[in-house]
Design an enzyme around this catalytic site. Structure first.
Site, PDB file in Angstrom:
ATOM      1  N   THR A 525      56.332  41.835  23.000  1.00  0.00           N
ATOM      2  CA  THR A 525      56.837  41.286  24.264  1.00  0.00           C
ATOM      3  C   THR A 525      57.943  40.272  23.998  1.00  0.00           C
ATOM      4  O   THR A 525      58.974  40.264  24.672  1.00  0.00           O
ATOM      5  CB  THR A 525      55.702  40.619  25.064  1.00  0.00           C
ATOM      6  OG1 THR A 525      54.681  41.577  25.301  1.00  0.00           O
ATOM      7  CG2 THR A 525      56.205  40.100  26.398  1.00  0.00           C
ATOM      8  N   LYS A 526      57.752  39.410  23.018  1.00  0.00           N
ATOM      9  CA  LYS A 526      58.776  38.426  22.661  1.00  0.00           C
ATOM     10  C   LYS A 526      60.038  39.126  22.172  1.00  0.00           C
ATOM     11  O   LYS A 526      61.154  38.655  22.381  1.00  0.00           O
ATOM     12  CB  LYS A 526      58.204  37.514  21.570  1.00  0.00           C
ATOM     13  CG  LYS A 526      59.170  36.480  21.027  1.00  0.00           C
ATOM     14  CD  LYS A 526      58.439  35.522  20.116  1.00  0.00           C
ATOM     15  CE  LYS A 526      59.396  34.756  19.226  1.00  0.00           C
ATOM     16  NZ  LYS A 526      59.644  35.382  17.942  1.00  0.00           N
ATOM     17  N   ASP A 527      59.861  40.282  21.557  1.00  0.00           N
ATOM     18  CA  ASP A 527      60.980  41.041  21.009  1.00  0.00           C
ATOM     19  C   ASP A 527      61.709  41.840  22.083  1.00  0.00           C
ATOM     20  O   ASP A 527      62.939  41.878  22.113  1.00  0.00           O
ATOM     21  CB  ASP A 527      60.448  42.002  19.925  1.00  0.00           C
ATOM     22  CG  ASP A 527      61.549  42.868  19.339  1.00  0.00           C
ATOM     23  OD1 ASP A 527      62.598  42.323  18.980  1.00  0.00           O
ATOM     24  OD2 ASP A 527      61.353  44.092  19.246  1.00  0.00           O
TER      25      ASP A 527
END
Length: 861
Positions: A525-527
């Protein structure tokens, strides 16, 4: 109509049993005579009102707080103002606990299992259908659920507070005002947090509270129900539930964990388990006072007492001996004493079958880059140095795979190794001892983070063969972890290469042809943002399942889920229930972390309910085995486009020049390292400058939740849906949504994230010279996502289909609104010059608000 009546009934129960009781008990709470609380109980309601009115008028937090002090107090000195704000924080933290306890006390009234998805209902429905019973028996034989507790720094409550919450919940359930009053006073005087950061062993001990007080009972109760249901239809029973444990083993998550930590935690888990066994055995000994069992009772008492309390006791796997003695007692009861109290003996046998000598399996995790360094170090020492050319690291992946020989060896460590290399080698050696003392299941998985190629796994196997392990007795499961969007795309190719490798193929055969694969939601998700992360994992699971089926491998997906939807949380059981036949779903494994542990597994009742939900999801999914319509070419193309648009929007945001500075200045991101609740750092590069790639996903998501913006949980969704509408595909999107439970779950969880967002709190930033345009960009995407998701789902408001959950969230958000404003007030003041003492006081003020905000959100971080 029945569904509507049910919803109305739940809302009525919630209003009467939760909201009304909380308001009543909260008024009692505000009058309690706590230390240094003079006038606080009177001023706090006025402060709440000031906060709500100030937000409506788009005032800055500092303006709201300063006007409150000018209007309602005589405080002028900054020290007195901060002191009162601290007392407000202490009160609100405990109000959150009170609301938790009131809500938990009503758990059984508010939550009922869908009867049609239970094993009991399914068996009863198919009692006369022998082919279906055979299918159910096969599914049960294959079905498993592993819950893995992880030590994430959002499980704030120490054991003392958890015990108070448990007792308070019980008192509320019994309407015992006297006990409640004393417990609330105890709560007010009990510190919530540590003065210094806990060690990894401290974290493990805190988390073990849940093993001892909830999982020990809940898992056994569920297994008993399964046994009874299957026995009724003459079907063979099977252990379905397993527990896992990361504190003490997760080196990638916590660089402060070492081999001695792992050993200490393994011994601690064992000792706590035997104290649980001994507690149960004392009941057996008190009841079974008959002739014919004296010798076995005496043996069990001696063995259990020593293993529970004697630190000098020789540790070994004694589970078989325990079963043998208990079965002898059971036989005697059945033959000579009419089976009296045999249920007590059966219960302890069942628990020994579930937990063995280890309680929960301790996973080891390390980053592939560290493991490559260890492999390089070993190749520099005899006799390994003779097996590899000096330029091995420059080899292509194909050349590396040809060079790996899997020869057993004992390394002559002549060259000096750094701490990480030494720890890895020592840990590999110590796992054998843990298995010997606690049983193989005590520690049998090594997880490779950032796994990018097949050689990462095969080289790790060599490290085992070079450090005391043999090919014939390699009782370890090697688990690749795929996290980023790029890694997920290449995962199937890596596993195909592994399954084709003769040595690895033989190793898997020795392990029952079962492969564990971990997929990370947080970093994906952060990516790539919310939609791309979920879609990438869905596609990754599909392709990995196809490769496993090609090689006749049984696949177990291990989902690294965090608390919030932005890290794979939310209504998790619905994800498992919505899988199609194209995704291996009979071996469910997931991490349970942060506030999710206490909110979903904090009591025996809630733990049983949530475990049952997951098992029922596996049952219904396994029996239906429907084709997943998202894999139809037209639908897949549609979702590919949506995910790509969402990904582009999220990456553009991440690459905005103000992205990191916005978080650094306006959230407590830089101060999270001062929160004395974790032994792990906030980011991976130590003392270097703040870089997004080094920031841990949990800190990243926490920072956005403190801002009440929850960007990782929705950003890009609005853009992707709007683009489809512009392209004339809206009807297609609506049809896919209506036909796909998986997409519905993604949308519902996204709306949950958005329900915990409140851009009105930061509305004043719209006119900020530095961040005004950036805030407006975030707000516009939020409003667009809200508009498009409501249009797609047909709901009038966010979470309208879940009115009780919506009301619970709204109440919690209202409780902690002052905390959010106090935090922003402190951060705003920190932008100016202060004395060192004032600086420390403001930093401490900002940090202290984090606890209550995350606790109230339950799955915010």
């Amino acid at each position: 109509m029945p569904k509507l009546r049910l919803t109305t009934q739940r809302e009525s129960i919630f209003n009467n049993e939760v909201i009304s009781k909380f308001e009543l008990f909260n008024s009692l709470f505000l009058t309690l005579p706590f230390y240094k609380i003079k006038d606080t109980g009177t001023l706090l309601p006025l402060f709440f009102k000031s906060c709500e009115e100030g937000i409506k008028q788009d005032q800055k937090p500092a303006q709201i707080i300063e006007e409150f002090f000018a209007k309602y107090t005589s405080y002028k000195d900054r020290t007195d103002i901060i002191d009162l704000l601290f007392r407000f924080i202490q009160y609100i933290e405990r109000q959150v606990v009170l609301f938790d306890a009131v809500e938990d006390a009503s758990f059984t009234k508010l939550n009922t299992t869908d009867e049609q998805s239970t094993l009991s209902f399914i068996l009863k429905k198919n009692a006369e259908n022998k082919p279906m019973l055979a299918k159910i028996e096969k599914l049960i034989d294959e079905l498993s659920l592993r819950l893995v507790l992880t030590a994430h720094p959002t499980q704030f409550y120490p054991g003392s507070v958890l015990a108070i919450i448990t007792d308070l919940t019980s008192a509320i359930r019994d309407n015992n005002i006297t006990v409640m009053n004393s417990l609330l006073q105890q709560l007010g005087k009990t510190p919530f947090f540590n003065k210094k950061s806990p060690t990894p062993v401290d974290e493990a001990l805190n988390l073990a509270w849940f093993l001892e007080n909830t999982f020990y009972f809940a898992a056994a109760n569920i297994q008993e129900e399964i046994d009874q249901n299957l026995d009724e239809y003459n079907l063979e029973t099977k252990k379905i539930l397993e527990l896992g444990f990361w504190p003490g083993g997760d080196r990638d998550g916590n660089p402060n964990i070492h081999a001695d930590t792992t050993l200490e935690v393994s011994k601690m888990l064992r000792q706590i388990l035997f104290r649980c066994y001994y507690r149960d055995f004392r009941v057996i000994k008190r009841r079974i006072t008959f002739r014919g069992v004296e010798e076995n009772i005496a043996i069990l008492h001696d063995v259990l007492y020593k293993n529970a309390f004697d630190q000098t006791c020789e540790i070994e796997d004694i589970s078989d001996a325990l079963r043998e003695n208990l079965n002898k007692i059971k036989d005697t009861l059945l033959v000579e004493h009419d089976g009296l109290f045999v249920d007590l003996v059966n219960d302890l046998i069942r628990k020994i079958d579930l937990y063995g000598n280890y309680f929960a399996s301790l996973d080891i995790r390390q980053d592939s880059r560290v493991l490559r360094n260890v492999h390089r170090y070993c190749r520099q020492n005899k006799p390994i140095s003779s097996l590899y050319p000096a330029d091995y690291d420059q080899f292509s992946e194909e050349e590396k795979l040809k060079s790996i020989s899997f020869k057993e060896a004992t390394i002559n460590e002549a060259t000096e190794a750094d701490d990480l290399i030494t720890d890895t080698i020592q840990t590999i050696k110590e796992i054998r001892g843990i298995q010997k003392r606690n049983g193989e299941k005590a520690c049998h998985r090594f997880i490779i983070s950032n796994c990018q190629q097949a050689s990462d796994i095969l080289q790790l196997i060599e490290l085992f063969l070079w450090n005391g392990w043999s090919k014939d007795n390699l009782t370890i499961d090697f688990v690749p972890l795929f996290e980023t969007v790029t890694d997920l795309k290449g995962a199937a190719k890596i596993m195909d290469t592994l399954y084709s490798n003769p040595f690895y193929k033989a190793h898997l055969a020795n392990r029952g042809n079962k492969q564990h694969i971990m997929l990370g939601y947080s970093d994906s998700t952060k990516d790539g943002g919310y939609l791309m992360a979920n879609w990438s994992i869905f596609n990754g699971k599909t392709s990995l399942t196809a490769v496993a089926e090609k090689h006749n491998i049984q696949l177990a997906f291990f989902d690294g889920r965090g608390g919030p939807p932005a890290r794979g949380g939310g209504k998790t059981h619905r994800f498992y229930a919505s899988m199609g036949k194209e995704i291996a779903n009979k071996n469910m494994q997931l991490t349970v972390q942060g506030q999710t542990i206490s909110s979903q597994y904090g009591s025996v009742e809630s733990a049983e309910f949530n475990i049952e939900q997951l098992i029922n999801a596996g049952l219904t999914s396994g029996l239906k085995e429907k084709h997943n319509i998202l894999l139809d070419e037209e639908n897949k193309t549609l979702l590919d486009e949506m995910a790509e648009d969402s990904y582009k929007a999220f990456v553009d945001l991440r690459e905005h020049p103000l992205f990191v500075s916005y978080l650094e200045k306006l959230s407590p991101l830089k101060l999270l390292s001062q929160v004395n609740i974790s032994s792990r750092p906030v980011k991976r590069n130590g003392g270097g400058e703040m870089k997004l790639e080094d920031l841990r996903a949990i800190s990243f998501v926490t920072a956005w939740s403190m801002l009440k913006q929850n960007v990782p949980g929705f950003y890009g969704m609005g853009t992707s849906l709007k683009n489809q509408e512009k392209a004339g595909n809206w009807n297609k999107v609506v049809k896919v949504y209506q036909d796909s439970d998986y997409l519905k779950t993604i949308v519902d969880n996204c709306m949950m994230s958005m329900s915990k967002s409140d851009f009105t709190i930061t509305a004043h930033l719209a006119n900020d010279k530095e961040f005004g345009a950036f805030w407006t960009q975030l707000h516009d995407e939020f409003e667009l996502a809200k508009e498009m998701l409501l249009k797609l789902s047909g709901q009038p408001t966010l979470m309208a289909n879940y009115p009780v959950d919506k009301k619970s969230i709204a109440t919690r958000e209202r409780i902690i609104l002052p905390l959010v404003l106090i935090q922003h007030f402190a951060l705003e003041k920190l932008q100016h010059n202060h004395t060192e003492k004032e600086q420390q006081a403001l930093e401490k003020l900002a940090v202290r608000t984090v606890f209550g905000i995350v606790n109230a959100g339950r799955n915010l971080a």
